[in-house]
Design a protein around this motif. Structure first.
Motif, short mmCIF file in Angstrom:
data_model
loop_
_atom_site.label_atom_id
_atom_site.label_comp_id
_atom_site.label_asym_id
_atom_site.label_seq_id
_atom_site.Cartn_x
_atom_site.Cartn_y
_atom_site.Cartn_z
N LYS A 1 78.33 57.12 19.72
CA LYS A 1 78.07 55.71 20.00
C LYS A 1 78.72 54.85 18.92
N VAL A 2 79.28 53.74 19.34
CA VAL A 2 79.99 52.85 18.42
C VAL A 2 79.01 51.80 17.89
N LYS A 3 78.98 51.66 16.58
CA LYS A 3 78.15 50.65 15.95
C LYS A 3 78.91 49.32 15.87
N LYS A 4 78.19 48.30 15.53
CA LYS A 4 78.80 46.97 15.49
C LYS A 4 79.90 46.88 14.43
N ASP A 5 79.71 47.56 13.31
CA ASP A 5 80.70 47.48 12.23
C ASP A 5 81.88 48.43 12.43
N HIS B 1 81.70 55.47 14.45
CA HIS B 1 81.09 56.20 15.54
C HIS B 1 80.00 57.12 14.96
N ILE B 2 78.85 57.12 15.58
CA ILE B 2 77.71 57.91 15.11
C ILE B 2 77.27 58.83 16.25
N THR C 1 74.29 61.70 17.21
CA THR C 1 72.98 62.24 16.85
C THR C 1 72.64 63.37 17.83
#
Length: 216
Positions: free
Chosen positions: A19-23, A26-27, A29
């Protein structure tokens, strides 16, 4: 995408999508609860791999990150994963064969009724043939010269058209009948035009000869 593949049960794997974060980063879990949810009671050593792909790339990239060991299942029952992969399809997951049952054909009218309607449909042609038969064959009105050939060809074309209708009724289908009917229609129209022209020319010549005889 992160993949956790079971080494003791080849073909079974759990996945986690990045998943792509706002900043920007990619994370991914992937927890033991997520693996248990996808693979049920599968335990033992799991190989972790990172899968990278892009629509612009012809081939994806896979990199092995390492291994983890999950607690073994309490029972010896075979694994029942929630998500079956192409390499692991249990027998009870096969779809049954579909047996098609066609609708029974509608009940048809008795043969006597069908034959009766056939006779009614053909009655105009039968009446015409009977009337022509009662008149007898008469060649007195048949023109002489080149007009004779065109008249015979014209009537032969009409007879061929009637024969084609009979073959269509008994054996041929519409796709086979239409090209022949079109060719016969052109033939009948052409010979009819030439026959009428020859008869008209013969009539004009006869009228001119009679007028010249009266003048003399």
């Amino acid at each position: 995408m992160l993949m956790a593949a079971s080494k003791s049960h080849p073909g079974l794997a759990a996945y986690a999508v990045a998943k792509v974060k706002k900043d920007g980063p990619h994370i991914i879990t992937l927890t033991t609860a997520s693996i248990d949810k996808q693979l049920a009671n599968v335990g033992g050593e799991m190989e972790l791999s990172l899968l990278l792909g892009d629509p612009a790339a012809a081939v994806g990239v896979r990199g092995v990150l390492g291994s983890i060991i999950l607690p073994e299942a309490a029972s010896d029952a075979p694994p029942k994963p929630k998500l079956n992969t192409a390499a692991y399809q249990p027998r009870n997951n096969l779809k049954p064969n579909i047996a098609h049952t066609f609708r029974a054909p509608d009940k048809r009218a008795p043969a006597v009724v069908s034959l009766g309607f056939t006779v009614l449909a053909a009655s105009p042609l039968l009446l015409l043939l009977g009337y022509l038969a009662s008149l007898g064959v008469n060649f007195k009105g048949l023109p002489s010269g080149a007009a004779t050939l065109w008249v015979l060809l014209f009537h032969g074309g009409i007879a061929a058209m009637l024969l084609l209708y009979l073959l269509f009724w008994l054996r041929l289908n519409l796709a086979q009948t239409l090209p022949v009917a079109l060719a016969l229609g052109v033939f009948v129209a052409g010979t009819g035009y030439k026959a009428l022209g020859a008869l008209s020319a013969q009539r004009i010549a006869s009228s001119t000869a009679v007028a010249v005889k009266k003048t003399n």
